[in-house]
Design an enzyme around this catalytic site. Structure first.
Site, PDB file in Angstrom:
ATOM      1  N   PRO A  71      34.884  32.726  35.126  1.00 49.88           N
ATOM      2  CA  PRO A  71      35.831  31.672  34.729  1.00 49.88           C
ATOM      3  C   PRO A  71      36.084  31.732  33.217  1.00 49.88           C
ATOM      4  CG  PRO A  71      34.026  30.768  36.041  1.00 49.88           C
ATOM      5  CD  PRO A  71      33.666  32.181  35.702  1.00 49.88           C
ATOM      6  N   GLU A  72      37.330  31.668  32.827  1.00 50.28           N
ATOM      7  CA  GLU A  72      37.683  31.648  31.409  1.00 50.28           C
ATOM      8  C   GLU A  72      38.146  30.234  31.051  1.00 50.28           C
ATOM      9  OE1 GLU A  72      40.188  35.001  30.304  1.00 50.28           O
ATOM     10  OE2 GLU A  72      39.400  36.199  31.948  1.00 50.28           O
TER      11      GLU A  72
END
Ligand code: ZN
Length: 275
Positions: A2-3
Site C-alpha cells: 500500500p502506498e
C-alpha cells in the site's frame, strides 16, 4: 505494498466509522506483531475511546482518549478490516479491537511483515518511523519551489530512486512513481539535476494530480490491497504504465510500454515518450 493513496483511503474510512467508538476488548492472536507484551498492550488499550485517525507517509494512526496512539504499518500485505463481531475472522488475523457498537477492527497480515505499535504521546514524536520522512506530497506547504529545492540538493541522484526515497518525499512507492514519471514524460534513469524547469513543473503537477485522483478512486488493488470494508480500490484500472507491459502507449505515440529495471525495481516506461 500500500502506498499513500491506499493508506489515505483507509485513514478516511476509519475517520468515518470508528472515531468516537470505545474499545471494549483486545484479542491478540499473534503477539509478535505488537512489538510489546500483549497483556500490557491490552491493559493500556481496553476502555479507551478512539478520538481521531491520522496518516503519515504509509503509516496509519488511531489516537486514543488515553493520549496514546496506535500505529499501523501494513508493509507488504497487511490490512485493517472493520467487520461485525459475529463474522468469521479471516486466517492470519493478528490483533482484534472489539468496539462498543457490535463491530471489530481487525488487523491481519498475510505475510506477517507489518506491525501494530502503541506509543505514548512523547513516543509519537520520537518514533523512528517518522524520524527521516520527507514532506507529505499533498500538504499545502509542499510547493513547486520546495520540490525544486529538494531536487537541487540531490542533483546526481537517479530520479526514480529519489522519488522512492521516503526522506525525499513521503508515501510514494513503485506504482505511483512509474505513473508520475510517465506523466512528466521523464525517463526514470535521468539525474535529478538534469531536469529542466518544464520537466520539474510537470513532475510536481503529476505527483499532486495522480495522488489526488488515486485517493478519489480509493487506491490501486495490485497485490492484496483492500479497504476497511474489504473492497478493492479502483485506480489500478486507470493506470497508464504500471503493469501495462506490452500495451500501446496511452499517450498516443507509436511506442509500447516496456518493463525495465531501475533502482532494483521493475519499472514501466514508454521509451518513446520518456526521455
Ligand atoms: Zn509514448
Amino acid at each position: 505494498m500500500p502506498e499513500l493513496p491506499e493508506t489515505e483511503t483507509i485513514k478516511r474510512e476509519l475517520e468515518d466509522t470508528v472515531v468516537g467508538l470505545r474499545i471494549t476488548g483486545v484479542d491478540v492472536l499473534i503477539e509478535r506483531v505488537l512489538r510489546m507484551d500483549a497483556t500490557e498492550f491490552a491493559r493500556r488499550v481496553e476502555g479507551t475511546t478512539i478520538t481521531g485517525a491520522g496518516r503519515r507517509a504509509k503509516i496509519i494512526m488511531l489516537h486514543l482518549s488515553s493520549g496514546e496512539t496506535l500505529l499501523f504499518h501494513l508493509m507488504m500485505a497487511g490490512s485493517l478490516l472493520y467487520q461485525p463481531a459475529g463474522m468469521e475472522r479471516k486466517e492470519k488475523t493478528q490483533v482484534v479491537f472489539v468496539l462498543d457498537n457490535g463491530y471489530e477492527l481487525r488487523y491481519k497480515d498475510f505475510r506477517l511483515f507489518g506491525y501494530v505499535k502503541l506509543l505514548s504521546e512523547a513516543d509519537v514524536t520520537q518514533a523512528p518511523e517518522f524520524a527521516h520522512l520527507g514532506p507529505e506530497p499533498l500538504a499545502d506547504d509542499f510547493t513547486l519551489d520546495v520540490f525544486r529545492e529538494r531536487l537541487a540538493r540531490r542533483p546526481r541522484a537517479c530520479i526514480k530512486a529519489l522519488l522512492l526515497d521516503q526522506s525525499f518525499v513521503a508515501g510514494l512507492g513503485n506504482i505511483y512513481v512509474d505513473e508520475i514519471l510517465f506523466y512528466a514524460r521523464v525517463h526514470p534513469l535521468r539525474r535529478a539535476g538534469s531536469l529542466n524547469a518544464a520537466e520539474s513543473a510537470r513532475m510536481y503537477e503529476g505527483i499532486r494530480s495522480i495522488l489526488t485522483h488515486a485517493i478519489a478512486e480509493r487506491g490501486s488493488s495490485f497485490s492484496l490491497f483492500v479497504d476497511l470494508f474489504g473492497n478493492p480500490g479502483n485506480y489500478h484500472n486507470l493506470l497508464s504504465v504500471y503493469g501495462q507491459t506490452g500495451k500501446p502507449c496511452p499517450g498516443g505515440c507509436p511506442g509500447v510500454i516496456e518493463k525495465i529495471k531501475v533502482a532494483g525495481r521493475g519499472t514501466h516506461i514508454c521509451a518513446h515518450c520518456q526521455k
